[in-house]
Design a protein around this motif. Structure first.
Motif, PDB file in Angstrom:
ATOM      1  N   VAL A  69      33.253  38.881  42.019  1.00 37.66           N
ATOM      2  CA  VAL A  69      34.241  38.026  41.362  1.00 37.66           C
ATOM      3  C   VAL A  69      34.051  38.083  39.846  1.00 37.66           C
ATOM      4  N   ARG A  70      32.818  38.158  39.392  1.00 38.87           N
ATOM      5  CA  ARG A  70      32.588  38.327  37.958  1.00 38.87           C
ATOM      6  C   ARG A  70      33.183  39.642  37.465  1.00 38.87           C
ATOM      7  N   PHE A  71      33.131  40.669  38.310  1.00 41.90           N
ATOM      8  CA  PHE A  71      33.773  41.929  37.938  1.00 41.90           C
ATOM      9  C   PHE A  71      35.281  41.751  37.794  1.00 41.90           C
ATOM     10  N   TYR A  98      39.745  40.135  31.709  1.00 39.61           N
ATOM     11  CA  TYR A  98      39.503  40.002  30.277  1.00 39.61           C
ATOM     12  C   TYR A  98      39.694  41.341  29.562  1.00 39.61           C
ATOM     13  N   TRP A  99      39.434  42.446  30.256  1.00 43.44           N
ATOM     14  CA  TRP A  99      39.738  43.753  29.665  1.00 43.44           C
ATOM     15  C   TRP A  99      41.237  43.880  29.401  1.00 43.44           C
ATOM     16  N   TYR A 100      42.073  43.430  30.332  1.00 42.73           N
ATOM     17  CA  TYR A 100      43.520  43.477  30.101  1.00 42.73           C
ATOM     18  C   TYR A 100      43.904  42.604  28.909  1.00 42.73           C
ATOM     19  N   PHE A 101      43.320  41.432  28.803  1.00 45.04           N
ATOM     20  CA  PHE A 101      43.574  40.601  27.622  1.00 45.04           C
ATOM     21  C   PHE A 101      43.193  41.356  26.346  1.00 45.04           C
ATOM     22  N   LEU A 102      42.024  41.973  26.343  1.00 45.10           N
ATOM     23  CA  LEU A 102      41.552  42.693  25.168  1.00 45.10           C
ATOM     24  C   LEU A 102      42.488  43.848  24.835  1.00 45.10           C
ATOM     25  N   VAL A 114      37.997  37.206  20.010  1.00 45.36           N
ATOM     26  CA  VAL A 114      38.808  38.240  19.369  1.00 45.36           C
ATOM     27  C   VAL A 114      38.019  39.533  19.224  1.00 45.36           C
ATOM     28  N   GLY A 115      38.680  40.649  19.484  1.00 46.75           N
ATOM     29  CA  GLY A 115      38.165  41.964  19.137  1.00 46.75           C
ATOM     30  C   GLY A 115      36.751  42.231  19.579  1.00 46.75           C
ATOM     31  N   LYS A 116      35.869  42.477  18.622  1.00 45.22           N
ATOM     32  CA  LYS A 116      34.493  42.862  18.936  1.00 45.22           C
ATOM     33  C   LYS A 116      33.778  41.782  19.742  1.00 45.22           C
ATOM     34  N   GLU A 117      34.050  40.519  19.476  1.00 48.53           N
ATOM     35  CA  GLU A 117      33.395  39.448  20.224  1.00 48.53           C
ATOM     36  C   GLU A 117      33.744  39.531  21.703  1.00 48.53           C
ATOM     37  N   LEU A 118      35.013  39.759  22.005  1.00 49.89           N
ATOM     38  CA  LEU A 118      35.427  39.890  23.402  1.00 49.89           C
ATOM     39  C   LEU A 118      34.918  41.193  23.996  1.00 49.89           C
ATOM     40  N   TYR A 119      34.948  42.263  23.210  1.00 51.08           N
ATOM     41  CA  TYR A 119      34.402  43.550  23.659  1.00 51.08           C
ATOM     42  C   TYR A 119      32.926  43.397  24.045  1.00 51.08           C
ATOM     43  N   ASP A 120      32.158  42.748  23.186  1.00 52.08           N
ATOM     44  CA  ASP A 120      30.727  42.575  23.454  1.00 52.08           C
ATOM     45  C   ASP A 120      30.499  41.726  24.698  1.00 52.08           C
ATOM     46  N   TRP A 121      31.347  40.707  24.902  1.00 47.90           N
ATOM     47  CA  TRP A 121      31.169  39.870  26.092  1.00 47.90           C
ATOM     48  C   TRP A 121      31.419  40.673  27.360  1.00 47.90           C
ATOM     49  N   ILE A 122      32.486  41.453  27.393  1.00 49.20           N
ATOM     50  CA  ILE A 122      32.782  42.265  28.581  1.00 49.20           C
ATOM     51  C   ILE A 122      31.676  43.283  28.807  1.00 49.20           C
ATOM     52  N   ASP A 123      31.227  43.911  27.737  1.00 49.56           N
ATOM     53  CA  ASP A 123      30.146  44.893  27.825  1.00 49.56           C
ATOM     54  C   ASP A 123      28.886  44.263  28.417  1.00 49.56           C
ATOM     55  N   GLN A 124      28.524  43.078  27.940  1.00 51.62           N
ATOM     56  CA  GLN A 124      27.327  42.396  28.428  1.00 51.62           C
ATOM     57  C   GLN A 124      27.518  41.907  29.862  1.00 51.62           C
ATOM     58  N   GLU A 125      28.682  41.387  30.164  1.00 51.51           N
ATOM     59  CA  GLU A 125      28.952  40.898  31.516  1.00 51.51           C
ATOM     60  C   GLU A 125      28.841  42.024  32.537  1.00 51.51           C
ATOM     61  N   LEU A 126      29.419  43.170  32.234  1.00 53.18           N
ATOM     62  CA  LEU A 126      29.307  44.310  33.145  1.00 53.18           C
ATOM     63  C   LEU A 126      27.859  44.762  33.277  1.00 53.18           C
ATOM     64  N   THR A 127      27.145  44.774  32.179  1.00 55.64           N
ATOM     65  CA  THR A 127      25.737  45.173  32.220  1.00 55.64           C
ATOM     66  C   THR A 127      24.930  44.241  33.129  1.00 55.64           C
ATOM     67  N   GLU A 128      25.212  42.951  33.082  1.00 54.00           N
ATOM     68  CA  GLU A 128      24.482  41.983  33.901  1.00 54.00           C
ATOM     69  C   GLU A 128      24.820  42.099  35.383  1.00 54.00           C
ATOM     70  N   ILE A 129      26.090  42.330  35.704  1.00 58.41           N
ATOM     71  CA  ILE A 129      26.469  42.290  37.126  1.00 58.41           C
ATOM     72  C   ILE A 129      26.261  43.618  37.841  1.00 58.41           C
ATOM     73  N   GLU A 130      26.183  44.718  37.116  1.00 59.02           N
ATOM     74  CA  GLU A 130      26.068  46.025  37.784  1.00 59.02           C
ATOM     75  C   GLU A 130      24.876  46.101  38.735  1.00 59.02           C
ATOM     76  N   PRO A 131      23.677  45.646  38.351  1.00 62.20           N
ATOM     77  CA  PRO A 131      22.558  45.710  39.304  1.00 62.20           C
ATOM     78  C   PRO A 131      22.740  44.800  40.516  1.00 62.20           C
ATOM     79  N   LEU A 132      23.600  43.789  40.396  1.00 66.02           N
ATOM     80  CA  LEU A 132      23.816  42.837  41.486  1.00 66.02           C
ATOM     81  C   LEU A 132      24.862  43.306  42.482  1.00 66.02           C
TER      82      LEU A 132
END
Length: 561
Positions: A150-152, A158-162, A184-202
């Motif tokens: 669900v986090r994915f 959020y990628w579509y929003f970005l 906005v912009g880089k802030e949202l990019y960084d959040w998606i990047d970090q969120e994917l990094t966290e959930i991938e091992p799970l």
């Protein structure tokens, strides 16, 4: 995952009062006082159902959002913003709500279709936040895995929003009393990047769900591909602050060899065609290419915003092999799309006579074959299996290009999406397709890696770029690149079109090549003119809907609106 969709209606206790119509994530569409007793898989299914359904009663009735339900679905709303303004297709009926504004790139902050997409993305994220809030204390392994999925889905939205707005009304918890904040912009990019990094091992291993038991669920492969897509667009999303092209390559390498392109012809259908057919959830080789589908079923998962939209909108009554009883006759090919396969437009064969009244499908097909205008013959002349057009007699005489948009026959027909089975069997329904929508598919890995290597190499192709592009061209039985020097920026953006046209992404790819707004690339009917003309660069982003900027002081309008 078919059984999950059948059971999805059991999760309605979670969804009380689905009449919310708000432009931000402050949607009180779920009764927080309702019972939280639910069957875990049924509730997970509802999260996925947001991708392919629009309400609680099938195609219409009790919609999730209080607008035209058929127009409100996730895929249709995002598809329209990605495809209709692009060089790929045109909507035949220019009196329909907001159609001229969208397809001529003339929208504003009051655009209904922009608002519909914004609302759908926000509504779905609210559902995900509710699920994640309700399961936040879970410790069992199964629920922790569900939460990662669900986090994915939330990260995907959020990628579509970005991509569409370059910002989002952001929340990551369910709280009806707090307004979303602006990322906005880089802030949202960084959040998606970090969120994917966290959930991938799970998440489940790469390709763990690429089978008949779990087809339709997101495993690590889906997260890796979204991560690669995010990184490829990093320079655009961060206004040049980040250039994560090597990261895009690294995530592609994690996918390499874990899936397969659909290559083998079957009953006259190419491997490519089979990916978009009604049995693509049963055809083993089609399934091996599809990393994450939006599940569709003519009996149990009906809506007017998914595969039904893709099939019906591209057919007119009288076309052979239409695959549907409900031909809307709406979407047809722009000349610029045809020219990706026929650089000299007149080389594409088109019938000059319509079929006789009352002609059978077999008779029309014989006439088309005589004219050389059947889909099979167009593909052969193009020398590319992906040139899935119809320019025959069925439904009337088509034009390759027109001085005015005067209905569906103002261009040739696109028949890439089909409610026909490759095995010759019967579909569940003649109006609502069984065709699953390949939202993420393996072919994207090859083009992401090809382009990322090109950009890392100073916009010069290398051997990996050539190999990756040739994988797709070989699958399509198209000529391949012998020399690296034959691959240019234009070659790559055109290959994105040939491989992924009408899959809800073209605008995004054009922007990455600085070819959407501005005058670098002009196509027919850009800016509302038959010959096309430049549009201002502020159209690279969609506006934040006026309703949301009026109601949420945290959200600020994009420049130019």
């Amino acid at each position: 995952m078919r059984h999950i969709f059948i059971k999805s209606t059991t999760a309605v206790l979670m969804l009380m009062g689905l009449t919310a119509c708000a432009g931000d994530l402050n949607i009180s569409s779920i009764d927080p006082q309702s019972s939280t007793s639910y069957e875990p898989m049924g509730l997970l299914a509802k999260q996925y159902a947001t991708l392919g359904l629009t309400g609680q009663k099938g195609a219409a009735g009790n919609g999730d959002i209080s607008s035209d339900e058929g127009e409100s679905g996730f895929y249709r709303t995002t598809f329209n913003l990605m495809e209709l303004p692009s060089d790929e297709c045109l909507w035949a009926w220019t009196t329909d709500t907001d159609i001229p504004q969208i397809q001529y790139i003339k929208w504003n902050s009051s655009s209904p279709r922009v608002q519909w997409a914004y609302q759908r993305l926000g509504y779905d994220i609210t559902q995900y936040n509710y699920y994640l809030t309700e399961t936040s204390n879970a410790t069992d392994e199964a629920t922790l895995g569900y939460r990662a999925e669900v986090r994915f889905l939330r990260a995907l939205h959020y990628w579509y929003f970005l991509d569409l707005f370059h910002k989002a009304p952001f929340k990551n918890t369910f709280d009806i009393y707090e307004l979303p904040v602006e990322k906005v912009g880089k802030e949202l990019y960084d959040w998606i990047d970090q969120e994917l990094t966290e959930i991938e091992p799970l998440m489940a291993d790469v390709a763990a769900y690429n089978n008949s038991n779990d087809f339709g669920r997101a495993d690590r492969g889906a997260a890796y591909l979204l991560h690669a897509r995010l990184a490829l667009n990093s320079e655009v999303y961060t206004n040049g602050a980040v250039k994560d092209y090597q990261k895009a390559i690294d995530y592609c390498n994690l996918l390499d060899g874990k899936y397969q392109l659909s290559k083998t012809a079957k009953n006259g259908y190419s491997g490519y065609a089979q990916v978009f057919m009604a049995d693509n959830d049963e055809n083993a080789q089609a399934m091996k290419e599809i990393i994450l589908p939006i599940r569709q079923d003519g009996l149990t998962a009906r809506c007017y915003s998914g595969a039904n939209y893709l099939v019906s909108s591209t057919r007119i009554a009288g076309m052979p092999f239409a695959g549907t009883s409900n031909c809307w006759s709406c979407n047809f090919a722009r000349p610029s799309l045809v020219q990706k396969f026929f650089p000299t437009l007149s080389d594409c064969p088109v019938s000059t006579e319509k079929a006789p009244d009352g002609a059978t499908e077999e008779e029309i097909n014989d006439l088309d074959t005589k004219d050389g205008t059947s889909t099979k013959q167009i593909i052969a002349k193009a020398g590319d299996d992906r040139a899935m057009f119809y320019a025959g007699r069925g439904g009337g005489v088509r034009k390759l290009e027109s001085d005015i948009i005067a209905g569906f026959l103002s261009g040739i027909s696109i028949v890439k999406w089909q409610n026909i089975r490759s095995d010759g069997g019967h579909t569940h329904d003649i109006e609502f397709p069984d065709t699953d929508i390949p939202l993420l598919r393996y072919a994207e890995m090859y083009l992401i890696r090809a382009e990322a290597n090109f950009r890392l190499n100073g916009n010069v192709a290398n051997e990996q770029t050539r190999r990756d592009m040739n994988e797709l061209r070989s699958r399509a039985n198209a000529s391949t690149f012998t020399n690296i020097t034959d691959i240019t920026e234009t070659t790559i953006i055109d290959e994105w079109c040939r491989e992924f046209y009408m899959e809800g992404r073209r605008r995004s790819d054009l922007i990455r090549f600085d070819s959407f707004a501005g005058d670098k690339y002009i196509w027919s009917w850009k800016n509302g003119k038959k010959e096309g003309s430049a549009v201002d660069k502020h159209f690279n982003l969609y506006p934040i809907p006026l309703d949301d900027t009026n109601n949420n002081p945290n959200m600020h309008q994009n420049k130019g609106y």
